[in-house]
Design a protein around this motif. Structure first.
Motif, PDB file in Angstrom:
ATOM      1  N   ALA A  27      13.148 -36.832 -22.237  1.00  0.00           N
ATOM      2  CA  ALA A  27      14.579 -36.907 -22.541  1.00  0.00           C
ATOM      3  C   ALA A  27      14.829 -37.859 -23.711  1.00  0.00           C
ATOM      4  CB  ALA A  27      15.369 -37.343 -21.307  1.00  0.00           C
ATOM      5  N   CYS A  28      14.102 -38.980 -23.759  1.00  0.00           N
ATOM      6  CA  CYS A  28      14.229 -39.907 -24.888  1.00  0.00           C
ATOM      7  C   CYS A  28      13.797 -39.229 -26.188  1.00  0.00           C
ATOM      8  CB  CYS A  28      13.358 -41.149 -24.667  1.00  0.00           C
ATOM      9  SG  CYS A  28      14.050 -42.350 -23.537  1.00  0.00           S
ATOM     10  N   LEU A  29      12.687 -38.531 -26.126  1.00  0.00           N
ATOM     11  CA  LEU A  29      12.175 -37.840 -27.303  1.00  0.00           C
ATOM     12  C   LEU A  29      13.181 -36.819 -27.811  1.00  0.00           C
ATOM     13  CD1 LEU A  29       9.767 -37.436 -29.214  1.00  0.00           C
ATOM     14  CD2 LEU A  29       8.839 -35.823 -27.551  1.00  0.00           C
ATOM     15  N   GLN A  30      13.769 -36.050 -26.916  1.00  0.00           N
ATOM     16  CA  GLN A  30      14.744 -35.037 -27.331  1.00  0.00           C
ATOM     17  C   GLN A  30      15.988 -35.671 -27.943  1.00  0.00           C
ATOM     18  OE1 GLN A  30      14.166 -31.605 -27.348  1.00  0.00           O
ATOM     19  NE2 GLN A  30      15.875 -31.860 -28.757  1.00  0.00           N
ATOM     20  N   ASP A  31      16.485 -36.750 -27.340  1.00  0.00           N
ATOM     21  CA  ASP A  31      17.644 -37.453 -27.908  1.00  0.00           C
ATOM     22  C   ASP A  31      17.340 -37.947 -29.317  1.00  0.00           C
ATOM     23  OD1 ASP A  31      19.308 -37.096 -25.753  1.00  0.00           O
ATOM     24  OD2 ASP A  31      19.362 -39.211 -25.178  1.00  0.00           O
ATOM     25  N   LEU A  32      16.147 -38.497 -29.502  1.00  0.00           N
ATOM     26  CA  LEU A  32      15.772 -38.999 -30.819  1.00  0.00           C
ATOM     27  C   LEU A  32      15.657 -37.868 -31.832  1.00  0.00           C
ATOM     28  CD1 LEU A  32      14.968 -41.156 -32.798  1.00  0.00           C
ATOM     29  CD2 LEU A  32      12.657 -41.109 -31.817  1.00  0.00           C
ATOM     30  N   LEU A  33      15.022 -36.767 -31.455  1.00  0.00           N
ATOM     31  CA  LEU A  33      14.908 -35.624 -32.371  1.00  0.00           C
ATOM     32  C   LEU A  33      16.287 -35.084 -32.738  1.00  0.00           C
ATOM     33  CD1 LEU A  33      11.822 -33.800 -30.836  1.00  0.00           C
ATOM     34  CD2 LEU A  33      11.922 -35.020 -33.023  1.00  0.00           C
ATOM     35  N   ASP A  34      17.200 -35.026 -31.767  1.00  0.00           N
ATOM     36  CA  ASP A  34      18.574 -34.577 -32.035  1.00  0.00           C
ATOM     37  C   ASP A  34      19.263 -35.524 -33.010  1.00  0.00           C
ATOM     38  OD1 ASP A  34      18.156 -32.468 -30.289  1.00  0.00           O
ATOM     39  OD2 ASP A  34      19.298 -33.377 -28.636  1.00  0.00           O
ATOM     40  N   HIS A  35      19.080 -36.816 -32.820  1.00  0.00           N
ATOM     41  CA  HIS A  35      19.688 -37.806 -33.711  1.00  0.00           C
ATOM     42  C   HIS A  35      19.134 -37.678 -35.131  1.00  0.00           C
ATOM     43  CE1 HIS A  35      21.539 -41.500 -35.080  1.00  0.00           C
ATOM     44  NE2 HIS A  35      20.362 -41.866 -35.565  1.00  0.00           N
ATOM     45  N   LEU A  36      17.832 -37.523 -35.243  1.00  0.00           N
ATOM     46  CA  LEU A  36      17.223 -37.371 -36.559  1.00  0.00           C
ATOM     47  C   LEU A  36      17.760 -36.134 -37.272  1.00  0.00           C
ATOM     48  CD1 LEU A  36      13.526 -38.313 -35.719  1.00  0.00           C
ATOM     49  CD2 LEU A  36      15.168 -39.673 -37.042  1.00  0.00           C
ATOM     50  N   GLU A  37      17.916 -35.043 -36.539  1.00  0.00           N
ATOM     51  CA  GLU A  37      18.456 -33.811 -37.131  1.00  0.00           C
ATOM     52  C   GLU A  37      19.877 -34.036 -37.626  1.00  0.00           C
ATOM     53  OE1 GLU A  37      19.641 -29.309 -35.769  1.00  0.00           O
ATOM     54  OE2 GLU A  37      17.956 -30.271 -34.779  1.00  0.00           O
ATOM     55  N   THR A  38      20.681 -34.733 -36.848  1.00  0.00           N
ATOM     56  CA  THR A  38      22.053 -35.048 -37.251  1.00  0.00           C
ATOM     57  C   THR A  38      22.069 -35.906 -38.519  1.00  0.00           C
ATOM     58  OG1 THR A  38      22.811 -34.951 -34.962  1.00  0.00           O
ATOM     59  CG2 THR A  38      24.206 -36.151 -36.491  1.00  0.00           C
ATOM     60  N   ALA A  39      21.074 -36.767 -38.664  1.00  0.00           N
ATOM     61  CA  ALA A  39      20.977 -37.642 -39.839  1.00  0.00           C
ATOM     62  C   ALA A  39      20.324 -36.941 -41.022  1.00  0.00           C
ATOM     63  CB  ALA A  39      20.183 -38.892 -39.472  1.00  0.00           C
TER      64      ALA A  39
ATOM     65  N   PRO B 277      16.057 -41.107 -18.146  1.00  0.00           N
ATOM     66  CA  PRO B 277      15.184 -41.152 -16.975  1.00  0.00           C
ATOM     67  C   PRO B 277      13.746 -40.708 -17.252  1.00  0.00           C
ATOM     68  CG  PRO B 277      16.630 -39.252 -16.845  1.00  0.00           C
ATOM     69  CD  PRO B 277      17.055 -40.044 -18.044  1.00  0.00           C
ATOM     70  N   SER B 278      13.487 -40.104 -18.420  1.00  0.00           N
ATOM     71  CA  SER B 278      12.136 -39.628 -18.706  1.00  0.00           C
ATOM     72  C   SER B 278      11.797 -39.799 -20.188  1.00  0.00           C
ATOM     73  CB  SER B 278      12.003 -38.149 -18.335  1.00  0.00           C
ATOM     74  OG  SER B 278      12.705 -37.353 -19.269  1.00  0.00           O
ATOM     75  N   PRO B 279      10.498 -39.866 -20.497  1.00  0.00           N
ATOM     76  CA  PRO B 279      10.109 -39.951 -21.902  1.00  0.00           C
ATOM     77  C   PRO B 279      10.506 -38.700 -22.678  1.00  0.00           C
ATOM     78  CG  PRO B 279       8.167 -39.864 -20.475  1.00  0.00           C
ATOM     79  CD  PRO B 279       9.362 -39.969 -19.604  1.00  0.00           C
TER      80      PRO B 279
ATOM     81  N   GLY C  56      17.320 -44.149 -13.334  1.00  0.00           N
ATOM     82  CA  GLY C  56      17.945 -43.265 -14.314  1.00  0.00           C
ATOM     83  C   GLY C  56      17.851 -43.733 -15.752  1.00  0.00           C
ATOM     84  N   THR C  57      17.398 -44.973 -15.963  1.00  0.00           N
ATOM     85  CA  THR C  57      17.351 -45.511 -17.335  1.00  0.00           C
ATOM     86  C   THR C  57      16.061 -46.288 -17.597  1.00  0.00           C
ATOM     87  OG1 THR C  57      18.512 -47.533 -16.692  1.00  0.00           O
ATOM     88  CG2 THR C  57      19.866 -45.701 -17.487  1.00  0.00           C
ATOM     89  N   ARG C  58      14.978 -45.879 -17.002  1.00  0.00           N
ATOM     90  CA  ARG C  58      13.724 -46.638 -17.140  1.00  0.00           C
ATOM     91  C   ARG C  58      13.038 -46.467 -18.484  1.00  0.00           C
ATOM     92  NH1 ARG C  58      11.185 -46.486 -11.114  1.00  0.00           N
ATOM     93  NH2 ARG C  58      12.601 -48.073 -10.340  1.00  0.00           N
ATOM     94  N   TRP C  59      13.427 -45.472 -19.243  1.00  0.00           N
ATOM     95  CA  TRP C  59      12.814 -45.216 -20.547  1.00  0.00           C
ATOM     96  C   TRP C  59      13.825 -45.491 -21.649  1.00  0.00           C
ATOM     97  CZ3 TRP C  59       7.700 -44.129 -20.974  1.00  0.00           C
ATOM     98  CH2 TRP C  59       7.044 -43.797 -19.784  1.00  0.00           C
ATOM     99  N   MET C  60      13.359 -46.078 -22.752  1.00  0.00           N
ATOM    100  CA  MET C  60      14.264 -46.432 -23.845  1.00  0.00           C
ATOM    101  C   MET C  60      13.556 -46.212 -25.180  1.00  0.00           C
ATOM    102  SD  MET C  60      15.998 -50.133 -24.705  1.00  0.00           S
ATOM    103  CE  MET C  60      14.428 -50.930 -24.888  1.00  0.00           C
TER     104      MET C  60
END
Length: 73
Positions: free
Chosen positions: A55-67, A51-53, A28-32
């Motif tokens: 999902a990591c990409l989407q989290d990062l894009l969401d964070h960048l948008e928030t910033a 768990p997937s690349p 569940g946490t193999r990608w960072m």
């Protein structure tokens, strides 16, 4: 946008970025992703474990948008 394009954009913004796959971690946490500094601010730090690349990409894009940052601007 793929991961390589996003990492190139992040480095152009002065950020340090790491995208890691780790087969020794639980499934569940193999990608960072870790991103810090640059346009995010000197003392900034973002990390997500997913768990997937995608999902990591989407989290990062969401964070960048928030910033207030976007590679699509």
């Amino acid at each position: 946008m793929d991961v390589v394009e996003l990492m190139e954009w992040l480095t152009e913004q002065g950020c340090c970025a790491v995208f890691k796959a780790d087969g020794e971690r639980t499934p569940g946490t193999r990608w960072m992703v870790i991103v810090s500094g640059g346009a995010l601010g000197k003392d900034s730090f973002f990390r997500t474990d997913q768990p997937s690349p995608d999902a990591c990409l989407q989290d990062l894009l969401d964070h960048l948008e928030t910033a207030g940052l976007s590679p699509f601007a």
